[in-house]
Design a protein around this motif. Structure first.
Motif, PDB file in Angstrom:
ATOM      1  N   ALA A 188     -76.177 -17.124 -77.405  1.00 42.65           N
ATOM      2  CA  ALA A 188     -75.597 -16.493 -78.586  1.00 42.65           C
ATOM      3  C   ALA A 188     -76.651 -16.251 -79.649  1.00 42.65           C
ATOM      4  N   GLU A 189     -77.603 -17.173 -79.776  1.00 41.31           N
ATOM      5  CA  GLU A 189     -78.636 -17.025 -80.799  1.00 41.31           C
ATOM      6  C   GLU A 189     -79.652 -15.951 -80.433  1.00 41.31           C
ATOM      7  N   THR A 190     -79.843 -15.674 -79.148  1.00 42.65           N
ATOM      8  CA  THR A 190     -80.837 -14.698 -78.738  1.00 42.65           C
ATOM      9  C   THR A 190     -80.225 -13.329 -78.439  1.00 42.65           C
ATOM     10  N   ALA A 191     -78.962 -13.191 -78.636  1.00 47.37           N
ATOM     11  CA  ALA A 191     -78.315 -11.908 -78.340  1.00 47.37           C
ATOM     12  C   ALA A 191     -78.856 -10.816 -79.251  1.00 47.37           C
ATOM     13  N   ALA A 192     -79.034  -9.615 -78.689  1.00 48.08           N
ATOM     14  CA  ALA A 192     -79.603  -8.497 -79.444  1.00 48.08           C
ATOM     15  C   ALA A 192     -78.566  -7.802 -80.317  1.00 48.08           C
ATOM     16  N   VAL A 193     -77.308  -8.071 -80.116  1.00 45.57           N
ATOM     17  CA  VAL A 193     -76.243  -7.400 -80.858  1.00 45.57           C
ATOM     18  C   VAL A 193     -75.830  -8.280 -82.030  1.00 45.57           C
ATOM     19  N   SER A 194     -75.798  -7.669 -83.212  1.00 48.11           N
ATOM     20  CA  SER A 194     -75.411  -8.443 -84.394  1.00 48.11           C
ATOM     21  C   SER A 194     -73.908  -8.686 -84.391  1.00 48.11           C
ATOM     22  N   PRO A 195     -73.450  -9.719 -85.106  1.00 48.41           N
ATOM     23  CA  PRO A 195     -72.013  -9.993 -85.165  1.00 48.41           C
ATOM     24  C   PRO A 195     -71.205  -8.857 -85.789  1.00 48.41           C
ATOM     25  N   ALA A 196     -71.833  -8.006 -86.605  1.00 47.81           N
ATOM     26  CA  ALA A 196     -71.112  -6.908 -87.262  1.00 47.81           C
ATOM     27  C   ALA A 196     -70.880  -5.738 -86.314  1.00 47.81           C
ATOM     28  N   THR A 197     -71.629  -5.655 -85.231  1.00 45.44           N
ATOM     29  CA  THR A 197     -71.544  -4.503 -84.340  1.00 45.44           C
ATOM     30  C   THR A 197     -70.155  -4.286 -83.755  1.00 45.44           C
ATOM     31  N   PRO A 198     -69.475  -5.289 -83.228  1.00 46.44           N
ATOM     32  CA  PRO A 198     -68.146  -5.014 -82.676  1.00 46.44           C
ATOM     33  C   PRO A 198     -67.185  -4.402 -83.689  1.00 46.44           C
ATOM     34  N   SER A 199     -67.227  -4.838 -84.935  1.00 41.49           N
ATOM     35  CA  SER A 199     -66.308  -4.260 -85.904  1.00 41.49           C
ATOM     36  C   SER A 199     -66.691  -2.822 -86.244  1.00 41.49           C
ATOM     37  N   VAL A 200     -67.991  -2.520 -86.284  1.00 43.99           N
ATOM     38  CA  VAL A 200     -68.420  -1.143 -86.519  1.00 43.99           C
ATOM     39  C   VAL A 200     -68.006  -0.274 -85.340  1.00 43.99           C
ATOM     40  N   VAL A 201     -68.220  -0.779 -84.140  1.00 40.21           N
ATOM     41  CA  VAL A 201     -67.876  -0.026 -82.942  1.00 40.21           C
ATOM     42  C   VAL A 201     -66.375   0.223 -82.872  1.00 40.21           C
ATOM     43  N   THR A 202     -65.576  -0.772 -83.159  1.00 41.24           N
ATOM     44  CA  THR A 202     -64.130  -0.595 -83.055  1.00 41.24           C
ATOM     45  C   THR A 202     -63.543   0.133 -84.253  1.00 41.24           C
ATOM     46  N   THR A 203     -64.284   0.231 -85.339  1.00 35.57           N
ATOM     47  CA  THR A 203     -63.779   0.917 -86.523  1.00 35.57           C
ATOM     48  C   THR A 203     -64.242   2.366 -86.593  1.00 35.57           C
ATOM     49  N   VAL A 204     -65.531   2.585 -86.483  1.00 29.40           N
ATOM     50  CA  VAL A 204     -66.100   3.904 -86.725  1.00 29.40           C
ATOM     51  C   VAL A 204     -66.102   4.783 -85.474  1.00 29.40           C
ATOM     52  N   VAL A 205     -66.493   4.219 -84.350  1.00 32.15           N
ATOM     53  CA  VAL A 205     -66.668   5.028 -83.140  1.00 32.15           C
ATOM     54  C   VAL A 205     -65.375   5.730 -82.694  1.00 32.15           C
ATOM     55  N   PRO A 206     -64.221   5.073 -82.660  1.00 34.05           N
ATOM     56  CA  PRO A 206     -63.009   5.811 -82.268  1.00 34.05           C
ATOM     57  C   PRO A 206     -62.688   6.971 -83.211  1.00 34.05           C
ATOM     58  N   ALA A 207     -62.926   6.788 -84.500  1.00 33.08           N
ATOM     59  CA  ALA A 207     -62.658   7.863 -85.464  1.00 33.08           C
ATOM     60  C   ALA A 207     -63.600   9.038 -85.244  1.00 33.08           C
ATOM     61  N   VAL A 208     -64.875   8.758 -85.009  1.00 32.38           N
ATOM     62  CA  VAL A 208     -65.844   9.829 -84.754  1.00 32.38           C
ATOM     63  C   VAL A 208     -65.509  10.537 -83.442  1.00 32.38           C
ATOM     64  N   GLY A 209     -65.148   9.778 -82.420  1.00 32.03           N
ATOM     65  CA  GLY A 209     -64.757  10.384 -81.152  1.00 32.03           C
ATOM     66  C   GLY A 209     -63.553  11.294 -81.293  1.00 32.03           C
ATOM     67  N   ARG A 210     -62.549  10.834 -82.038  1.00 34.51           N
ATOM     68  CA  ARG A 210     -61.362  11.671 -82.263  1.00 34.51           C
ATOM     69  C   ARG A 210     -61.743  12.930 -83.037  1.00 34.51           C
ATOM     70  N   LEU A 211     -62.617  12.799 -84.017  1.00 32.18           N
ATOM     71  CA  LEU A 211     -63.083  13.959 -84.790  1.00 32.18           C
ATOM     72  C   LEU A 211     -63.754  14.969 -83.877  1.00 32.18           C
ATOM     73  N   MET A 212     -64.623  14.490 -83.016  1.00 34.48           N
ATOM     74  CA  MET A 212     -65.370  15.387 -82.139  1.00 34.48           C
ATOM     75  C   MET A 212     -64.468  16.103 -81.141  1.00 34.48           C
ATOM     76  N   ILE A 213     -63.535  15.382 -80.547  1.00 32.05           N
ATOM     77  CA  ILE A 213     -62.638  16.016 -79.578  1.00 32.05           C
ATOM     78  C   ILE A 213     -61.647  16.944 -80.286  1.00 32.05           C
ATOM     79  N   SER A 214     -61.089  16.499 -81.399  1.00 26.67           N
ATOM     80  CA  SER A 214     -60.063  17.300 -82.075  1.00 26.67           C
ATOM     81  C   SER A 214     -60.630  18.590 -82.645  1.00 26.67           C
ATOM     82  N   THR A 215     -61.884  18.587 -83.071  1.00 26.11           N
ATOM     83  CA  THR A 215     -62.502  19.794 -83.620  1.00 26.11           C
ATOM     84  C   THR A 215     -62.469  20.928 -82.609  1.00 26.11           C
ATOM     85  N   LEU A 216     -62.757  20.603 -81.365  1.00 20.60           N
ATOM     86  CA  LEU A 216     -62.730  21.606 -80.302  1.00 20.60           C
ATOM     87  C   LEU A 216     -61.353  22.254 -80.184  1.00 20.60           C
TER      88      LEU A 216
END
Length: 145
Positions: free
Chosen positions: A7-35
Motif C-alpha cells: 500500500a505504501e509503494t503503490a503508484a496510485v494516490s488515494p485521491a485517484t479513485p474518487s477522481v476517476v469515479t467522479t470526473v471520468v464518467p461525466a467526461v465520457g458521457r459528454l464525449m459520447i453525447s456530443t456525437l
C-alpha cells in the motif's frame, strides 16, 4: 511483502479513485453525447436529405424513421449528457447505434462504410460501459442516489 508495504509503494494516490469515479464518467458521457446531439441537429437542419438517405437504403416509412432518429439522437444525447436515467437511455442508444450500423454502413467493400460500421460498434461498446457503470457521481442519477 506485506499488504502494508504494498500500500505504501503503490503508484496510485488515494485521491485517484474518487477522481476517476467522479470526473471520468461525466467526461465520457459528454464525449459520447456530443456525437448524438450534433447528428440530431444535422438531421433537423437537412430533413429532406436525411429522408432521402433513409429511402436510399430501402427502409419503410422514411419520414417516421427520420423523426424517430432525430428524437433518439437529440433527446438521448441530452439525457445521456445530463446523466438522467442513464442506463435506460444508454441501452436505447446502444440498440439504435447497432441498428444504424447494420442498415446504413453495411457495404464493407467501401472503406468509408467499413470504417463507419466499426465506429458505430466502438460507440456501442462505450455505451455498454455506461450501461454497466451508470452515470457516475456527476449526473442527475448520481444526485438522486
Amino acid at each position: 511483502m506485506s499488504n502494508q508495504t504494498y500500500a505504501e509503494t503503490a503508484a496510485v494516490s488515494p485521491a485517484t479513485p474518487s477522481v476517476v469515479t467522479t470526473v471520468v464518467p461525466a467526461v465520457g458521457r459528454l464525449m459520447i453525447s456530443t456525437l448524438f446531439i450534433l447528428a440530431g441537429l444535422s438531421k433537423l437542419a437537412a430533413p429532406a436529405m436525411t429522408i432521402g438517405y433513409i429511402q436510399s437504403v430501402g427502409l419503410p416509412l422514411p419520414s417516421v424513421a427520420f423523426a424517430l432518429s432525430a428524437f433518439v439522437e437529440l433527446a438521448g444525447g441530452i439525457t445521456l449528457l445530463l446523466g438522467y436515467r442513464t442506463r435506460i437511455v444508454a441501452s436505447v442508444m446502444f440498440l439504435f447505434t447497432l441498428v444504424t450500423a447494420l442498415f446504413f454502413h453495411n457495404h464493407f467493400g467501401d472503406q468509408n462504410q467499413f470504417i463507419h460500421f466499426f465506429k458505430n460498434v466502438a460507440i456501442a461498446g462505450g455505451l455498454l460501459n455506461v450501461i454497466a457503470f451508470g452515470g457516475g457521481r456527476v449526473s442527475l442519477d448520481g444526485r438522486r442516489a
